[in-house]
Structure formats: structure tokens, C-alpha cells
Design a protein around this motif. Structure first.
Motif, PDB file in Angstrom:
ATOM      1  N   GLY A  70       0.811  -1.206   0.000  1.00 31.78           N
ATOM      2  CA  GLY A  70       0.000   0.000   0.000  1.00 31.78           C
ATOM      3  C   GLY A  70       0.845   1.256   0.000  1.00 31.78           C
ATOM      4  N   GLY A  71       0.616   2.120   1.000  1.00 28.97           N
ATOM      5  CA  GLY A  71       1.358   3.367   1.083  1.00 28.97           C
ATOM      6  C   GLY A  71       2.844   3.191   1.278  1.00 28.97           C
ATOM      7  N   SER A  72       3.263   2.002   1.712  1.00 26.50           N
ATOM      8  CA  SER A  72       4.695   1.731   1.907  1.00 26.50           C
ATOM      9  C   SER A  72       5.398   1.352   0.612  1.00 26.50           C
ATOM     10  N   SER A  73       4.642   1.149  -0.457  1.00 28.36           N
ATOM     11  CA  SER A  73       5.272   0.723  -1.703  1.00 28.36           C
ATOM     12  C   SER A  73       4.768   1.464  -2.939  1.00 28.36           C
ATOM     13  N   LEU A  74       3.479   1.825  -2.973  1.00 31.60           N
ATOM     14  CA  LEU A  74       2.885   2.350  -4.199  1.00 31.60           C
ATOM     15  C   LEU A  74       3.511   3.668  -4.655  1.00 31.60           C
ATOM     16  N   GLU A  98       5.275  -7.376  -1.827  1.00 31.55           N
ATOM     17  CA  GLU A  98       4.119  -6.718  -1.234  1.00 31.55           C
ATOM     18  C   GLU A  98       2.871  -7.594  -1.255  1.00 31.55           C
ATOM     19  N   HIS A  99       2.996  -8.764  -1.853  1.00 29.01           N
ATOM     20  CA  HIS A  99       1.825  -9.592  -2.113  1.00 29.01           C
ATOM     21  C   HIS A  99       2.041 -10.962  -1.505  1.00 29.01           C
ATOM     22  N   TRP A 258      -1.079   4.425  -7.438  1.00 24.29           N
ATOM     23  CA  TRP A 258      -0.899   5.258  -6.237  1.00 24.29           C
ATOM     24  C   TRP A 258      -2.107   6.178  -6.045  1.00 24.29           C
ATOM     25  N   TYR A 259      -2.561   6.795  -7.132  1.00 24.16           N
ATOM     26  CA  TYR A 259      -3.728   7.684  -7.072  1.00 24.16           C
ATOM     27  C   TYR A 259      -4.976   6.921  -6.626  1.00 24.16           C
ATOM     28  N   VAL A 260      -5.173   5.714  -7.131  1.00 26.93           N
ATOM     29  CA  VAL A 260      -6.360   4.927  -6.786  1.00 26.93           C
ATOM     30  C   VAL A 260      -6.404   4.664  -5.276  1.00 26.93           C
ATOM     31  N   GLN A 261      -5.259   4.293  -4.682  1.00 24.12           N
ATOM     32  CA  GLN A 261      -5.258   4.077  -3.240  1.00 24.12           C
ATOM     33  C   GLN A 261      -5.490   5.375  -2.483  1.00 24.12           C
ATOM     34  N   LEU A 262      -4.783   6.437  -2.877  1.00 25.47           N
ATOM     35  CA  LEU A 262      -4.905   7.723  -2.194  1.00 25.47           C
ATOM     36  C   LEU A 262      -6.347   8.210  -2.186  1.00 25.47           C
ATOM     37  N   TRP A 263      -6.987   8.188  -3.342  1.00 24.16           N
ATOM     38  CA  TRP A 263      -8.343   8.715  -3.520  1.00 24.16           C
ATOM     39  C   TRP A 263      -9.381   7.808  -2.861  1.00 24.16           C
TER      40      TRP A 263
END
Length: 416
Positions: A70-74, A98-99, A258-263
């Protein structure tokens, strides 16, 4: 270096002022520390010192493996994929564990040897089940705690006083901390991104400068388009509940993720009035997705807005399309002798005009030169826009309680 163009109506000045004031209050309250990251020097100085003090060791490496999710990799993955074409990027191969997919784990670790690899585990707590499980795997697979020399190949980035920091201290591992009020998906401009990107040879001062410039300009009221865009989205939230980021370069594939997770993770919440709110992010790559998703946008349900993200065509003058006439394919000759970059940009313009003609909310971001500074600008722009939306939705933009529900149920499954 980055041009923003809104194609929809500006919002009422008083409403803009109210939103701006609420963002200023949030920043000053330190609810989230990400606003300060572009201006902070500590992470950059610590990363620079580590790289300088360990030059001999770093020159022996061929692989850099990030253990995090997640935020640690994207964010890190997004920045490297946008900038890996730069000549000063080191030849290190960057890989991500990450998986928990066993096939993926086997594929990623194939050919990796401890003596030429640096493993960096990134987690605010270390207790995220994917990260802790993958950490255990590499500890056993590569015997990373055998002695001081083997421990040199493992590095930790985490919160201060976290379980992961306590473990790193116990094992005498090199570790770095991030501000506790910076959430994972807003953390790429902290040591989470700064240290690995420094090891890869990128110019972190330029990256932070790009983020700092747009952040400062926003708080000087010189980037009003961010407020107008957020207010437009909020005004149409019931009719237009999906936001498409249509990026016209394969270099933006991981930036889309990255945007998809952030949003998605920031805005999908139950607000102060008990209402379920949120906007669904969709990441597309042009021109590929013109042949899949575009039909749905143009003639499907009108519940989507579209932001176009593109590179200026002068960024890549080569290769070009040869002046070859193929029998029976004469209708394609109009692009002969044009660069592929020009073709891609014109495909973007034609698609954007088609969507605008349908009355769909559309705006455009054009990157004039893809470098550390412009990437820093993009990161800060989307983070600030996300915070603006969180204020308008009256939610906590920085937590993720829905994710925690799933973690609790996972524990129960293993205890059953």
C-alpha cells in the motif's frame, strides 16, 4: 514544468475561501504531517548521510527489495517508474515484495542472493500481516540475522516507538523513523520514499522542491484551480461518483495505482452525519484504454469525470512512424513520418474533445518535462486535492476503519 487546465466553471469566491480556511486549520492542527514534508530537511539529510557513509557497500549491490504494501510501496514504485529513464538513475534492480501470492513471491525472489541485495522493510507498525509474513520469509530464506555482516543487508523504516522499531533495536539493525502523524498513503515524501530513491540515485532536493513549490503556491492562493476542482466534484458527487485518471503514457501506470489508493482509501468513509460518502477512482492508460473503457465513458451512464494526464510530445521526439505505404492500409498513411509521441498526444486531444463534446466533466494536466521536480509537483497536487475533498465530505481523510474490520476478521479465521 506541470500545466493544469480546468475545463469547467469556476466556483463562488466565498465558498472557495471557506474551503481554503478549513484546509489551513487542518494543516495548522497537525492532524496530518504530510503538509510539512516538502519543506522538511531531516529525511533528505539522513538519506544523504546514509548513502555517503555506505558508498562502498551500496556499490556491491545489484538488487533493492522493498518489503511493504500500500502506502509503503505504491508511491515509491510510482516515482521510480516515472523517472527510471533518467541517465543518473543507478542500475540497481528495484523489486517489491508486497503480495502474499506464493507464485508472485517465488517469481520476485528468483535469482536473488543476500550478498548483492539490500532488503528494506517499510511499515508504520510492522504488524501489517502481508509485511510481517514477507519479512519472516526473507529472514529465513536469506539468513539475514546470522551476524553483523548479514544484518547490513536489512534496513527498517517505521514509526517511532513502533513494534517494528523495537525489534530493529533489539536486533541492532539500521533503521529510520517517519513522523507518526503521516499516514502510509501520504508518506512517499518522508523517509519511506526519500531513502530508497536516494539509494537509486535520484535528486531528492528537486523532488521536494517540486512538491514545496505547489504547496506554497496553494497556501498563497496562487493555485485556486485545486479549490475549484474539489468544489466542482463535491457539487456533482451524487451524479458523478467516479473519477477517471486517463494517463497518456505507460510510465504513469504505477502512478495511477498510487492515485487509486490515495483517492479511494482517503475518501470512502462514513461522514459526520452518518452518511456514506466517497468517489470511486479509476486509472486508465491511453491510448490502450481508448479501445476498452472509452466507449463506456462516452455512451454509458454519465457518472464519471475525467482528468487527462499527459507528457508534452517534445519529451520524446523518437521513434517516428516510417513513411511506408502498405497495400490496402492506405487509410493509415496520414500519420506517416510523425513521431509516436505526436500520435499519442493527438489521440489524447481527440479523446478529450470527444468526451468534452458529451458534456462530461473534464480537465487536463500536462507534464512539460518528466523529472524529479515535476513528479514532486504531481504528488503534492493530488495529496492536496484529496485533503480538500475530505474537508468537503466532512470525514477523517487519514484513517481507514473499513480496512481494519477486515484485519480483525482475518485473525478470527486463523483462530477458528
Amino acid at each position: 514544468m506541470v500545466a493544469f487546465s480546468l475545463h469547467f466553471q469556476a466556483q463562488n469566491q466565498k465558498v472557495c475561501d471557506n474551503l481554503f480556511e478549513s484546509i489551513c486549520k487542518e494543516r495548522d492542527s497537525q492532524k496530518s504531517g504530510y503538509y510539512d514534508l516538502p519543506f522538511a530537511q531531516e529525511a533528505m539529510n539522513e538519506a544523504s548521510c546514509f548513502v555517503n557513509d555506505n558508498k562502498a557497500f551500496l556499490h556491491t549491490l545489484s538488487h533493492l527489495v522493498i518489503i511493504g504494501i500500500g502506502g509503503s510501496s505504491l508511491g515509491l514504485k510510482a516515482i521510480d517508474s516515472m523517472l527510471e529513464h533518467l541517465p543518473h538513475r543507478n542500475t540497481l534492480k528495484l523489486l517489491f515484495l508486497e503480495h502474499t501470492d506464493p507464485i508472485n513471491i517465488t517469481k520476485i525472489t528468483q535469482g536473488i542472493k543476500r550478498e548483492n541485495t539490500l532488503f528494506i522493510v517499510i511499515s508504520k507498525s510492522g504488524t501489517t500481516i502481508e509485511t510481517s509474513s514477507l519479512l519472516k520469509f526473507v529472514l529465513a530464506e536469506y539468513n539475514l540475522l546470522q551476524d553483523a555482516q548479514s544484518k547490513q543487508h536489512l534496513l527498517v523504516i517505521t514509526d517511532k516507538d513502533s513494534p517494528l522499531e523495537h525489534w530493529a533495536q533489539k536486533e541492532n539493525l539500521t533503521y529510520f523513523v517517519i513522523p507518526p502523524n503521516v499516514g502510509g498513503r501520504f508518506s512517499v515524501l518522508s523517509m519511506v520514499g526519500i531513502l530508497p530513491l536516494s539509494i537509486l540515485g535520484f535528486d531528492m532536493r528537486s523532488l521536494l522542491r517540486g512538491a514545496a513549490d505547489i504547496t506554497q503556491r496553494f497556501f498563497e492562493r496562487k493555485e485556486e484551480h485545486i479549490l475549484h476542482k474539489a468544489l466542482t466534484y463535491a457539487a456533482h458527487k451524487k451524479q458523478v461518483s467516479m473519477n477517471v485518471l486517463f494517463s497518456y503514457s505507460s510510465l504513469f501506470t504505477h502512478f495511477n495505482a498510487w492515485y487509486v489508493q490515495l483517492w479511494g482509501e482517503s475518501l470512502g468513509k462514513i461522514n459526520a452525519m452518518g452518511e456514506r460518502v466517497g468517489l470511486t477512482p479509476i486509472g486508465l492508460i491511453g491510448s490502450i484504454d481508448q479501445h476498452s473503457f472509452l466507449q463506456l465513458i462516452v455512451q454509458g451512464v454519465r457518472d464519471k469525470s475525467v482528468t487527462f494526464l499527459s507528457l508534452n510530445p517534445v519529451h520524446s521526439a523518437q521513434p517516428s512512424i516510417p513513411n511506408i505505404e502498405i497495400p490496402f492500409l492506405e487509410s493509415t498513411n496520414f500519420v506517416n513520418m510523425q513521431s509516436f509521441a505526436t500520435l499519442l498526444n493527438n489521440q489524447r486531444i481527440a479523446t478529450m474533445q470527444t468526451i468534452e463534446n458529451e458534456g462530461i466533466l473534464t480537465d487536463c494536466i500536462e507534464v512539460m518535462s518528466l523529472c524529479e521536480q515535476s513528479v514532486g509537483t504531481l504528488i503534492a497536487y493530488f495529496e492536496i486535492l484529496t485533503s480538500c475533498m475530505g474537508q468537503l465530505f466532512e470525514i477523517n481523510t487519514y484513517d481507514q476503519p473499513g480496512v481494519e474490520f477486515g484485519k480483525a476478521r482475518l485473525k478470527k479465521l486463523f483462530k477458528a
